[in-house]
Design a protein around this motif. Sequence first.
Motif, mmCIF file in Angstrom:
data_model
loop_
_atom_site.group_PDB
_atom_site.id
_atom_site.type_symbol
_atom_site.label_atom_id
_atom_site.label_comp_id
_atom_site.label_asym_id
_atom_site.label_seq_id
_atom_site.Cartn_x
_atom_site.Cartn_y
_atom_site.Cartn_z
ATOM 1 N N GLY A 196 22.498 18.470 90.003
ATOM 2 C CA GLY A 196 23.286 17.497 89.250
ATOM 3 C C GLY A 196 24.285 18.103 88.285
ATOM 4 N N LYS A 197 24.432 19.415 88.311
ATOM 5 C CA LYS A 197 25.317 20.099 87.358
ATOM 6 C C LYS A 197 26.768 19.650 87.507
ATOM 7 C CE LYS A 197 24.391 24.242 88.822
ATOM 8 N NZ LYS A 197 23.623 23.854 90.027
ATOM 9 N N SER A 198 27.304 19.740 88.711
ATOM 10 C CA SER A 198 28.711 19.382 88.936
ATOM 11 C C SER A 198 28.957 17.902 88.685
ATOM 12 C CB SER A 198 29.135 19.745 90.363
ATOM 13 O OG SER A 198 29.105 21.147 90.557
ATOM 14 N N THR A 199 28.007 17.058 89.072
ATOM 15 C CA THR A 199 28.161 15.618 88.837
ATOM 16 C C THR A 199 28.244 15.322 87.348
ATOM 17 O OG1 THR A 199 26.914 15.135 90.857
ATOM 18 C CG2 THR A 199 27.126 13.354 89.248
ATOM 19 N N LEU A 200 27.429 15.996 86.546
ATOM 20 C CA LEU A 200 27.475 15.795 85.099
ATOM 21 C C LEU A 200 28.837 16.197 84.543
ATOM 22 C CD1 LEU A 200 25.635 14.898 82.728
ATOM 23 C CD2 LEU A 200 25.151 17.325 82.350
ATOM 24 N N LEU A 201 29.352 17.341 84.964
ATOM 25 C CA LEU A 201 30.666 17.784 84.491
ATOM 26 C C LEU A 201 31.768 16.823 84.940
ATOM 27 C CD1 LEU A 201 30.488 21.664 85.080
ATOM 28 C CD2 LEU A 201 29.871 20.353 83.046
ATOM 29 N N ARG A 202 31.679 16.334 86.163
ATOM 30 C CA ARG A 202 32.705 15.429 86.679
ATOM 31 C C ARG A 202 32.709 14.090 85.956
ATOM 32 N NH1 ARG A 202 31.212 17.070 92.895
ATOM 33 N NH2 ARG A 202 32.395 19.041 92.916
#
Length: 298
Positions: free
Chosen positions: A44-50
């Motif tokens: 979920g790292k990239s989703t959080l940043l996006r």
Amino acid sequence: MHTEPAVLFDNVSHAFGDQQVLQGVSLRIEPGEIVGLIGPNGAGKSTLLRSMVGIIRPDQGIVRVCGTDAVRDSLGARRHIGYAPSETALYHQMTSEQLLAFAIAFHPHADHRLGLSLLDTLGVPRTKRLGKLSHGMKRKIVLAQAIASGGPVIVLDEPTEALDPEARRMVEVELRKQAEAGRSVLFSSHDLTSVERLCHRAAFLRRGKIVRAGAAAELAAEAGRLLHLEFRSPLNREQLPQRGDWRWQGQATRWSLQHNDAVESVLAVIAELPIDGIRDGGGSLEEVFDALYGGDRT
């Protein structure tokens, strides 16, 4: 005195169809702080940043950047952010110099001179078209424009991917400098050595949840109170001894034990187990990662 955080996630959740990718994530980043997001692919790292830059709109929760609601006013929040995505799908007919100018033109406090200096420092040819550049060179351009944006928050998705060791060191030096000047840095990474070297704090994500967060140095120090054990036969959690704040992670024949006791006393308690091998944790974020995810790195 209460100060507004540079970045605030409060109970953020999001799903793609029936797949829950963020589950109640809460995290606060202060001005001048460098925070690393750690986790396996799909955590979920990239989703959080996006969610900060308007690429995805969370199903639930609050995302604020410098006081601006990133869900209701994604464009306003985006003006506060220098963003380097993990993808490098760029305009291949542009030169690196042209792309830099194009990317930072949107930002009210952009520093074009700094961007050019970063291109030169990282060895990126200014006048060569992007279609002729390697993946590593494109990564350097994306990082340079994020830093040169001048936004008070720098958001980087896998910033050291495809960088050689010298370029990685240069980027780390520049990010420290920006943090000392009061800018906040939030980045995701699989490079745990860089996170340990660079970050004030680290947050570990697993299946869309933060499962551990704290000062990077303290988390690494805790790994020194970690034992990795291999057993001759599979064991389940109920067969393992429990003492106070002991935390077991793992499955079958491979388990890790987080403890706060003298090693000698721990060894005395576990002596009756069918131990085939035992190793003391080395005091690094890599050890924390192994303890949290074990054989299940999803």
